[in-house]
Design an enzyme around this catalytic site. Structure first.
Site, PDB file in Angstrom:
ATOM      1  N   ARG A 125      -2.287  -5.584   5.144  1.00  0.00           N
ATOM      2  CA  ARG A 125      -2.488  -5.054   3.800  1.00  0.00           C
ATOM      3  C   ARG A 125      -3.936  -5.063   3.319  1.00  0.00           C
ATOM      4  NH1 ARG A 125       2.183  -7.042  -0.302  1.00  0.00           N
ATOM      5  NH2 ARG A 125       1.213  -5.386  -1.505  1.00  0.00           N
ATOM      6  N   HIS A 173       5.318   2.911   3.773  1.00  0.00           N
ATOM      7  CA  HIS A 173       4.686   1.819   3.022  1.00  0.00           C
ATOM      8  C   HIS A 173       5.542   1.422   1.818  1.00  0.00           C
ATOM      9  CE1 HIS A 173       0.992  -0.515   2.341  1.00  0.00           C
ATOM     10  NE2 HIS A 173       1.168  -0.309   1.046  1.00  0.00           N
ATOM     11  N   TYR A 225       1.531  14.409 -13.008  1.00  0.00           N
ATOM     12  CA  TYR A 225       0.641  15.409 -13.589  1.00  0.00           C
ATOM     13  C   TYR A 225      -0.481  15.837 -12.635  1.00  0.00           C
ATOM     14  CZ  TYR A 225       2.824  13.933 -17.960  1.00  0.00           C
ATOM     15  OH  TYR A 225       3.728  13.633 -18.942  1.00  0.00           O
TER      16      TYR A 225
END
Length: 794
Positions: free
Chosen positions: A29, A75, A119
């Site tokens: 990670r 993921h 958006y």
């Protein structure tokens, strides 16, 4: 199954569990891979974007679509984590070379968050596609995804040295990485040089190819030492400073900030500046506004009419994030282990990685070319023996039977037989036959080329070199961050925060100190006199020597400036002097050592000891230090001298000795010194100075008698002699003595506090061992205690 319970120490279980967790965070990670410079989440975002066909030449798609693809397939760590990582890859103020082309609100350098993923829209940039190039051609290993249903790349085949180019930051368990971004063209130049000269020195790489980091927000790096340290050991610290310019506007000057340090929030930076102004820490600013637009950053700091722009800028560097430090820690995953690496190690790891990728790609293409060549050889045999082929096909009842007969009669492989059976009749036309022959010839050249790459190291290097140069030509751009080589400019000192100007410091008999910029402004209060003045700069250092052998340190700029009729302030405002001490001398040390004319301080004590020490031993940041070692003794006076000048010492019982300064050695600060005068019983030294041929020595007794003698009347003697008599009457005791010239004035102070001034011209001149004459009879003085030369105030 029979259930069995085994006892396990909780410490061991916790240790194993925490270790597994740590490795998961470190490898899976938080840290980037040294090969492609990516953390797993970034790698998965780019790979998923490719799988969705979000290429730079295609239309954007909703960010939510890409985030969903990454979450669902590769993921499973939360949509906000993936989206935040993707947003950062699209921000031009965070990424030196953006890997995601974002459309919509992707946040700002003012700290504004990006719009929701529903958006915004996204796709890969062209440079990101260079990280993914040839990924489907067995160039890298693929591993199972989190649920084993799909495969994902272990690393991207990246043609871009992304770890250095875009940098990385992250916090793992017990470790962190902080890799600054660099200029792509410079990194590639360094790689090419290292490819040609494998034993190249780091100094050569830095000097000729890769001078230091290059941040997306520009600004300036101050000094080279931090860069060299980081590139050498993998750890270091560099100082970043904003870029600015000064604009004149009528009577005012404005500071314009055009670039700010990397990862500094512009909005918070402006708040920092405003807070400093409101608190009065910076008083030269009259207005502050942000005029930044799409063309770039423009922070306008309006200054007052009399403000010093450089001084204000230095204060801003000192107290705000217009200047800050960037910590470098070149930590990355190498061979599944976290390793701190120097620059050369990182560059070499990338070269080795790309060689491996090129070899894998060459093997893939070689196999593909050899397979095709094999098929074409079969097709050629079929055309050459067309009648046999037609006969076999005509007389075979099944495809399997025809395939077996072709293998046997034409002596070809099953794959070749299969391709013959699948061949279209139009390939038998003459022109098509020529195309097959041309393709076969081309494949033969390719096979030779790929084998040459795999078997010849120099050919492999040549391919890699050409590839790197092509990447540079396509994507490199000019450096944005300047590097100022002078490391001394990295730290903003107190002197940088003070406006340098002329300074005259005066000290009066009653302990009043004043600072102004002209000698003509020297003044004292009624019934007070100036006894010491020094001149220099506001950046210089003042030293106050006490009779107890201490020296007190005060920066000139700390003394409040007074002009006109102001007389100054009591010294106690600036120095806390113990009640048993008194200041006997005021001196100034120039910040510029080269300006120091006399290089030594010479001290004389009441017991007749003399010591000379280099001036530089008294340059200190401490409030006070020991000036001289005293053994039940007191300091009489301090003079700044050279090594050769003659010196004079005067005792209370009227003995004066003149000797050469070269007659004793220079010693360290905390020493006793040598014998200056051989004192008679119950005598002590009360005055010391340098010899001046055209001056008088003025001697005044405790009962108000005085005389003056030309110093030239006293011959040079050996040090540690008794000296010559100043006056004849051995019952007189001197209150004091001073060196003065015609026209000077002398201050006389009595035990009862009464003070009186007398002109040197009023004192009778005598020869050594002459008479002393009453000068204070009419004033009915008590015992005289102090004699000082008065500094003219004009």
């Amino acid at each position: 199954m029979k259930e069995e319970i085994y006892p396990i120490a909780i410490e061991d279980k916790m240790k194993d569990a925490y270790l597994n967790y740590s490795l998961s965070v470190i490898i899976g990670r938080a840290l980037p891979d040294v090969r492609d410079g990516l953390k797993p989440v970034h790698r998965r975002i780019l790979f998923a974007a490719r799988e969705l066909g979000l290429f730079h030449s295609k239309a954007h798609k909703k960010s939510a679509r890409l985030v969903g693809e990454v979450l669902g397939k590769f993921h499973p760590h939360g949509d906000s984590a993936v989206y935040d990582a993707m947003v950062r890859m699209a921000q031009d103020f965070n990424q030196r070379y953006q890997l995601i082309d974002g459309q919509g609100n992707f946040g700002s350098i003012d700290g504004d968050s990006a719009a929701a993923m529903r958006y915004t829209e996204t796709k890969l940039t062209e440079i990101a596609e260079a990280l993914l190039a040839n990924i489907d051609q067995k160039t890298v290993n693929f591993v199972d995804n989190f649920d084993g249903s799909l495969q994902e790349p272990e690393v991207l085949p990246s043609k871009i040295p992304n770890l250095l180019v875009n940098g990385s930051s992250g916090i793992a368990v017990g470790m962190s990485t902080s890799i600054p971004p660099h200029n792509l063209g410079e990194v590639i130049d360094a790689l090419v040089h290292l490819l040609d000269y494998p034993n190249a020195r780091l100094e050569t790489i830095i000097k000729n190819h890769l001078p230091g980091p290059d941040f997306p927000t520009g600004a300036s790096i101050i000094g080279n030492d931090g860069i060299k340290a980081a590139y050498q050991s993998g750890k270091g610290k560099i100082t970043l400073r904003a870029k600015s310019k000064i604009e004149k506007k009528k009577r005012h000057k404005n500071l314009i900030i055009t670039e700010i340090p990397y990862q500094v929030n512009k909005s918070k930076l402006i708040e920092e500046i405003a807070e400093l102004v409101n608190k009065g820490k910076i008083s030269s600013v009259s207005d502050l506004r942000d005029e930044s637009d799409k063309k770039g950053i423009r922070i306008v700091i309006e200054l007052k009419a009399n403000a010093d722009p450089e001084l204000t800028l230095n204060r801003l560097y000192k107290y705000t994030n217009l200047q800050n430090n960037f910590r470098i820690n070149l930590l990355a995953i190498n061979d599944k282990k976290p390793v701190v690496m120097g620059l050369l190690e990182i560059l070499n790891h990338f070269l080795d990685f790309r060689k491996e990728i090129i070899k894998n790609h060459s093997k893939y293409n070689l196999t593909k070319a050899e397979n095709r060549y094999h098929i074409l050889e079969g097709l050629k045999k079929a055309i050459d023996q067309l009648d046999i082929v037609i006969d076999v096909i005509r007389n075979s009842e099944a495809k399997k039977e025809a395939k077996a007969k072709l293998v046997k009669k034409l002596k070809i492989s099953e794959r070749q037989a299969q391709s013959i059976l699948e061949m279209q009749l139009q390939r038998l036309v003459g022109m098509e036959f020529e195309k097959l022959e041309a393709e076969k010839k081309d494949l033969a050249q390719k096979i030779k080329y790929y084998k040459n790459i795999l078997n010849n190291e120099e050919e492999l290097k040549s391919v890699l070199r050409a590839e790197l140069k092509e990447i540079k030509k396509k994507f490199s751009d000019p450096r944005r961050t300047d590097i100022i080589a002078d490391d001394s400019k990295a730290e903003i000192t107190k002197n940088d925060l003070i406006k340098e100007k002329k300074a005259i410091i005066s000290l009066s008999y009653r302990g009043i100190i004043k600072r102004n910029d002209e000698y003509k402004n020297l003044r004292t209060a009624k019934n007070d006199y100036l006894i010491s003045t020094v001149g220099g700069s506001s950046l210089d250092q003042l030293l106050f020597f006490s009779n107890q052998g201490e020296v007190y340190n005060l920066q000139v700029h700390n003394i409040e400036e007074h002009h006109g009729l102001a007389t100054g302030e009591n010294l106690s405002k600036y120095l806390q002097i113990p009640i048993n001490e008194s200041i006997i001398d005021l001196n100034i040390l120039s910040k510029n050592k080269a300006k120091t004319k006399n290089k030594y301080y010479t001290f004389v004590t009441e017991n007749g000891l003399i010591k000379r020490t280099e001036v530089d031993e008294y340059r200190t940041n401490y409030s006070h230090i020991r000036a001289i070692k005293l053994d039940e003794d007191q300091l009489v006076n301090v003079e700044k001298t050279d090594e050769a000048s003659d010196l004079i010492v005067i005792s209370k019982k009227g003995y004066l000795i003149r000797f050469k300064g070269s007659s004793f050695s220079t010693t360290g600060r905390n020493t006793l010194g040598s014998r200056a005068i051989n004192l008679i019983k119950n005598d002590k030294v009360l005055y010391f100075s340098t010899f001046e041929n055209n001056s008088f020595i003025i001697s005044i007794s405790e009962n108000g008698r005085a005389n003056k003698i030309k110093l030239s009347e006293f011959e040079t003697q050996k040090r540690n002699g008794k000296g010559n008599r100043i006056f004849s009457n051995k019952s007189y005791k001197l209150a004091g003595a001073v060196k003065a010239k015609a026209g000077d004035k002398i201050l006389i102070a009595a035990k009862n506090g009464e003070i009186y001034e007398i002109e040197v011209d009023q004192i009778p001149e005598t020869s050594p061992a002459g008479n002393m004459y009453q000068i204070t009879k009419e004033l009915d003085f008590e015992k005289i205690t102090t004699v000082k030369k008065i500094i003219a105030t004009n």
